[in-house]
Design a protein around this motif. Sequence first.
Motif, short mmCIF file in Angstrom:
data_model
loop_
_atom_site.label_atom_id
_atom_site.label_comp_id
_atom_site.label_asym_id
_atom_site.label_seq_id
_atom_site.Cartn_x
_atom_site.Cartn_y
_atom_site.Cartn_z
N VAL A 113 0.84 -1.21 0.00
CA VAL A 113 0.00 0.00 0.00
C VAL A 113 0.88 1.26 0.00
CG1 VAL A 113 -2.08 1.04 0.98
CG2 VAL A 113 -1.59 -1.36 1.44
N ALA A 131 -0.75 5.05 0.56
CA ALA A 131 -1.49 5.49 1.74
C ALA A 131 -1.35 7.00 1.93
CB ALA A 131 -0.98 4.76 2.98
N VAL A 181 -6.44 -1.79 6.30
CA VAL A 181 -6.38 -1.00 5.08
C VAL A 181 -7.81 -0.59 4.70
CG1 VAL A 181 -5.61 -0.91 2.68
CG2 VAL A 181 -4.40 -2.38 4.33
N THR A 208 -3.08 -6.12 6.60
CA THR A 208 -1.72 -6.50 6.31
C THR A 208 -0.94 -6.50 7.63
OG1 THR A 208 0.14 -6.16 4.78
CG2 THR A 208 -0.87 -4.18 5.72
N LEU A 210 -1.84 -7.56 1.02
CA LEU A 210 -3.14 -7.17 1.57
C LEU A 210 -4.08 -8.35 1.39
CD1 LEU A 210 -5.57 -5.26 2.27
CD2 LEU A 210 -5.42 -4.41 -0.06
N GLY A 214 -7.13 3.21 0.86
CA GLY A 214 -5.68 3.06 0.95
C GLY A 214 -5.11 3.58 2.26
N LEU A 254 -4.23 3.68 6.21
CA LEU A 254 -3.80 2.58 7.07
C LEU A 254 -4.06 2.90 8.54
CD1 LEU A 254 -0.25 2.04 5.49
CD2 LEU A 254 -2.35 0.75 4.98
#
Length: 296
Positions: free
Chosen positions: A76, A79, A137, A158, A193, A244, A246
């Motif tokens: 990702v 983010a 996520v 993740t 992910l 996206g 986190l």
Amino acid sequence: MGQEPSEVLAVRVGVADGRLVLISEDANLDVERASNGRFGSTPESMFDSWDEFVDWANGVDIDEEPAPLEKLENPVPCARQVFGVGANYRDHIEESGAEVPTAPLIFTKFPSCLVGPQDEIPLPSRKVDWEVELVVVIGRRAEHIDDGDAWRFIAGFTVGQDISERVLQFAGPFPQFSLSKSFPGFGPLGPMLVTVDEFEDANDLELGCALDTIVKQESRTSNLLFGVPELVSRLSATCILLPGDLIFTGTPAGVGAFRSPRQFLQPGQTLTSWVRGIGELRNPIVAGPKYVAKQF
Ligand code: ZN
């Protein structure tokens, strides 16, 4: 064991060689090529239309055009907001001697600290600590979401390490969480992910980390003080959560700073971090450019 056609299956997705890939046991499937350009080569294109992406991914025969597994990178990298949650496992609160928070303690990890599952972690000092965490996520824009509705806004999970420099963190009269947890390399993420459908109970995942061969942390996410749905709900009451984004959900007991004697990361070690069902990070620890081998 046939699945109903309408049932959403788990999707495992990552980045290899800079390109978005669907992941199966032994192969990566290049998303842009397999979708004939419907989705691009970056995770942004997946998050732009998450629901369509999951539908498409569930219908793809991953054996059609397998590519060899490349080294996986940060899944990702796009983010925009990275939230951290402090003091969110009861046993970690106990070892730290802090009071149990009545609301989540939120800080940010600035996104420039994010790296991949096998990248090096450069040490800026001799007081750098480990914190294995489940990372949420976000899959859809979320604003004022109720607990009961929160899972719909989550793309998946993740594994993350909330690497922390303890001198800067506790140097002043007030803790300095965001900066002390944002040095380059302080946010290893990956290896992929995984959508929440993969897990029998998404509220009870086993996680842990080891320094070389010694296990340092072992717990389950059912020990979270504020669980995943409540974190999404509470954060979205203030900030607009974006696809996206986190959320580092917090770390269990076993960090180095609260051990007796204290322990910290040293160049030459390997930090392995895992969440069962997602995978493992293996990050080599190296001396950063300002690292002084003997400070004391
Ligand atoms: Zn943390």
